[in-house]
Design a protein around this motif. Structure first.
Motif, PDB file in Angstrom:
ATOM      1  N   THR A  18     -25.609 -29.539 -40.205  1.00 52.25           N
ATOM      2  CA  THR A  18     -26.612 -30.302 -40.956  1.00 52.25           C
ATOM      3  C   THR A  18     -26.288 -30.319 -42.435  1.00 52.25           C
ATOM      4  OG1 THR A  18     -28.299 -29.684 -39.357  1.00 52.25           O
ATOM      5  CG2 THR A  18     -29.060 -30.492 -41.494  1.00 52.25           C
ATOM      6  N   GLU A  22     -25.332 -33.675 -44.606  1.00 55.03           N
ATOM      7  CA  GLU A  22     -26.044 -34.087 -45.805  1.00 55.03           C
ATOM      8  C   GLU A  22     -25.094 -34.250 -46.980  1.00 55.03           C
ATOM      9  OE1 GLU A  22     -29.341 -35.071 -48.217  1.00 55.03           O
ATOM     10  OE2 GLU A  22     -29.038 -34.964 -46.049  1.00 55.03           O
ATOM     11  N   ASP A 167     -30.769 -41.321 -42.668  1.00 53.17           N
ATOM     12  CA  ASP A 167     -30.774 -39.914 -42.255  1.00 53.17           C
ATOM     13  C   ASP A 167     -31.118 -39.770 -40.781  1.00 53.17           C
ATOM     14  OD1 ASP A 167     -32.147 -38.932 -45.439  1.00 53.17           O
ATOM     15  OD2 ASP A 167     -30.077 -38.808 -44.738  1.00 53.17           O
ATOM     16  N   GLN A 171     -28.743 -38.284 -37.713  1.00 55.02           N
ATOM     17  CA  GLN A 171     -29.192 -37.187 -36.855  1.00 55.02           C
ATOM     18  C   GLN A 171     -29.126 -37.561 -35.376  1.00 55.02           C
ATOM     19  OE1 GLN A 171     -33.458 -35.216 -36.324  1.00 55.02           O
ATOM     20  NE2 GLN A 171     -32.517 -34.581 -38.248  1.00 55.02           N
ATOM     21  N   GLN A 174     -25.482 -37.904 -34.178  1.00 56.94           N
ATOM     22  CA  GLN A 174     -24.808 -36.613 -34.042  1.00 56.94           C
ATOM     23  C   GLN A 174     -25.357 -35.781 -32.890  1.00 56.94           C
ATOM     24  OE1 GLN A 174     -22.133 -35.574 -35.710  1.00 56.94           O
ATOM     25  NE2 GLN A 174     -22.072 -37.529 -36.794  1.00 56.94           N
ATOM     26  N   SER A 175     -26.555 -36.121 -32.404  1.00 54.01           N
ATOM     27  CA  SER A 175     -27.138 -35.357 -31.304  1.00 54.01           C
ATOM     28  C   SER A 175     -26.396 -35.552 -29.992  1.00 54.01           C
ATOM     29  CB  SER A 175     -28.606 -35.748 -31.130  1.00 54.01           C
ATOM     30  OG  SER A 175     -28.707 -37.044 -30.532  1.00 54.01           O
TER      31      SER A 175
END
Length: 636
Positions: A18, A22, A167, A171, A174-175
């Protein structure tokens, strides 16, 4: 790699950590951030004048303009750096009338994208939908909206959502729980083409330059604007019933499907090539759907649609008469019937016909029932019962009325216009000495003078080359109009023939200064150009509206703006009785709202536009059910 791919790689395909995500996101953000623009989405109830008042309170906003679709405002900022830009976004979010604020990115002036308030997520399996509902609860997603693509959903966010669209997309991507996730981008596609002869094609975009014969700026069909909506759909087929089409032409080959010869020569639509005039059908086909963006030749109006080459006549040299085209009623009816029954044609382009003195030569004698019946059946039964659209040239022997069969009730007769937006006559600005047929039963006008198009290859064509720069006549006007119809059906293929016909007629521009005073089926009509000169952009825009709202096209037929062009005082008339209240909105060509006014008088409203500069504008009549748009020119 294109710009969007670079953004996605920079913002999405990053490490699973994470913190690392970022950090790499912020690096990409700084690299591509466009400090000059932001996207603002207001609450649905906020009116245009209120939006302007709100935005005027922010000194870092220099100017702004509203888009109709999507319903957002794009604002130009004076932010000097990323810190000022971010602070401006945060300040805007504090306003209770603002629902969402999004960033803009750019690589250069031709590669820009904005981030809308949606994340598009493609499920791996239908059973995975519960993942989206969980995400919605955690991140305060306002709506989950299914897309027409199976398994694709749009997650709608607002300023209260815990993550920005970028964002959240990172997320979810990438999950590994989804096929993909990405923000919904607002893009500015480059819709003009890179074909070397495009600059000559004044019918598509008239610049008024010498290479386009010094015509009138914007006296065109606004095809380049229509391309932002559609360049045509491959499932839409236009049959070119003519002398045949050169199926070996490289600018046509990508868009050709198997054809037919009604003459019985088994050529499958390939010309005879005994005379230069045998290139006629190839010229017509190029106007409709010569392939765009292939770095050669010209660009067709509907350059992603398909062409069905059909030979319905041949050129022959008869002593004492010279080289003339010959056909029979049997060939004509056979060609029309094959086009819609076997060829599955959506649109039929027919740059041919007979003057009255030749009709007695048809079987009967004087009987045109065979061909008329074929036209009636195609219009009623084509496209699986929705009806095929049949366009015919009105003829080049004015001031005579439109020739047969263009004047048949189920045919669409097309006259020619010049590059100065006038009916083609002997003495029009193009300098050529011929006149298009006009009068009773004429339906439309379309560009038909000095049209650049494909020609039969080599010595087979008119000029011994592969392209014809000055294709003339209502033979050129007819395929221009037919191609616009193909664009309409590319937007909404469910339209019946009647509704599609109403769209192209209703959105035609009342140009030329003629008396459009006769009330006809689809609005006011003139002897010279019927309902007016075809406008592709307005036509495909209305097709979108009808697809979204299922409105009755007959209720908008009498929305008129006059005089047009205007010196500043404009009258708006309408006969709408449903979907009240009514309002008028005037837009610049960049989408900026210049005027918004409720209609309080019945059937007619006067607008004072004296303070606006000369140029083109769009005037929209809005009801609770739909929006109808007309183009308006101010000329003083």
């Amino acid at each position: 790699m294109n710009f969007i791919s670079r953004i996605i790689v920079s913002l999405c395909l990053i490490s699973l950590s994470t913190a690392s995500v970022e950090a790499q996101y912020r690096e990409a953000y700084q690299a591509y951030l466009d400090l000059e623009k932001i996207i603002i989405q207001f609450e649905p109830t906020v009116q245009a004048h209120t939006k302007d008042k709100i935005l005027s309170d922010y000194p870092k906003l220099k100017t702004w303009g509203a888009l109709t679709y999507p319903a957002i405002t794009i604002a130009v900022t004076t932010a000097k750096d990323a810190q000022e830009y971010d602070q401006l976004i945060e300040d805007l979010k504090q306003n209770t009338s603002i629902q969402y604020v999004g960033e803009y990115f750019k690589r250069d002036k031709n590669s820009q994208l904005g981030i809308l308030n949606q994340v598009l997520v493609q499920l791996k399996e239908a059973a995975d939908y519960h993942l989206l509902t969980s995400i919605a609860e955690v991140h305060q997603i306002t709506r989950i909206v299914p897309h027409k693509m199976k398994g694709l959903y749009a997650l709608h966010l607002d300023k209260h959502s815990t993550l920005s669209p970028i964002d959240l997309a990172i997320q979810l991507h990438q999950s590994k729980q989804f096929k993909y996730a990405e923000p919904n981008y607002l893009m500015n596609p480059i819709v003009t083409t890179i074909d070397p002869l495009y600059g000559r094609q004044w019918a598509i975009n008239n610049t008024g330059t010498t290479i386009q014969y010094s015509g009138t700026l914007d006296a065109d069909m606004d095809v380049d604007d229509a391309w932002a909506i559609t360049t045509g759909a491959p499932h839409v087929r236009i049959a070119v019933l003519d002398s045949g089409v050169d199926t070996l032409h490289p600018d046509l080959m990508p868009n050709l499907v198997p054809g037919y010869s009604a003459t019985g020569d088994n050529s499958r639509g390939y010309p005879s090539f005994n005379y230069s005039s045998d290139g006629h059908g190839t010229c017509c086909a190029g106007i409709i759907a010569a392939k765009g963006n292939n770095n050669i030749g010209i660009t067709g109006v509907a350059y992603d649609c398909k062409i069905i080459p059909i030979k319905v006549f041949t050129y022959q040299n008869v002593p004492g008469l010279g080289v003339l085209a010959y056909s029979t009623a049997a060939w004509m009816s056979d060609a029309i019937t094959w086009a819609w029954q076997t060829g599955q044609a959506d649109v039929l382009s027919n740059s041919w016909g007979l003057t009255d003195q030749f009709i007695p030569l048809l079987p009967g004698p004087g009987d045109t029932s065979t061909v008329n019946a074929a036209i009636i059946q195609a219009y009623a039964n084509g496209r699986n019962g929705k009806g095929s659209l049949l366009f015919f040239s009105s003829g080049n022997d004015g001031p005579d009325p439109p020739i047969w069969p263009s004047r048949a009730p189920d045919a669409i007769a097309v006259n020619a216009t010049s590059m100065c937006d006038e009916r083609k006559v002997n003495g029009s600005c193009d300098g050529e000495s011929w006149e298009g047929n006009w009068g009773a039963n004429l339906e439309l006008g379309a560009p038909g003078v000095k049209i650049a198009t494909t020609d039969a290859l080599g010595s087979n064509g008119y000029d011994g080359g592969d392209y014809e720069y000055t294709f003339n006549g209502t033979s050129a006007a007819c395929p221009n109009a037919a191609a616009v119809m193909a664009l309409i059906l590319s937007v909404d293929s469910s339209l019946t023939a009647e509704r599609a016909r109403a769209i192209i007629d209703t959105t035609a521009e009342r140009v030329g200064g003629y008396a459009y005073t006769t009330n006809d089926t689809y609005g006011t009509w003139s002897n010279e150009l019927g309902y007016g000169r075809v406008n592709a952009f307005l036509a495909v825009s209305m097709a979108q509206q009808i697809a979204l709202n299922t409105i009755d096209v007959h209720t908008i037929a009498h929305f008129e703006v006059y005089p047009n062009p205007s010196q500043g005082t404009v009258f708006v008339s309408h006969q709408l009785t449903t979907g009240t209240p009514l309002s008028l909105t005037l837009y610049s060509t960049l989408g900026q709202v210049l005027l918004e006014q409720e209609i309080t008088t019945a059937n007619q409203t006067q607008l004072d536009l004296q303070n606006l500069p000369n140029g083109a504008y769009y005037l929209s009549l809005k009801t609770s059910r739909t929006t109808v748009t007309k183009k308006l020119s101010l000329v003083r």
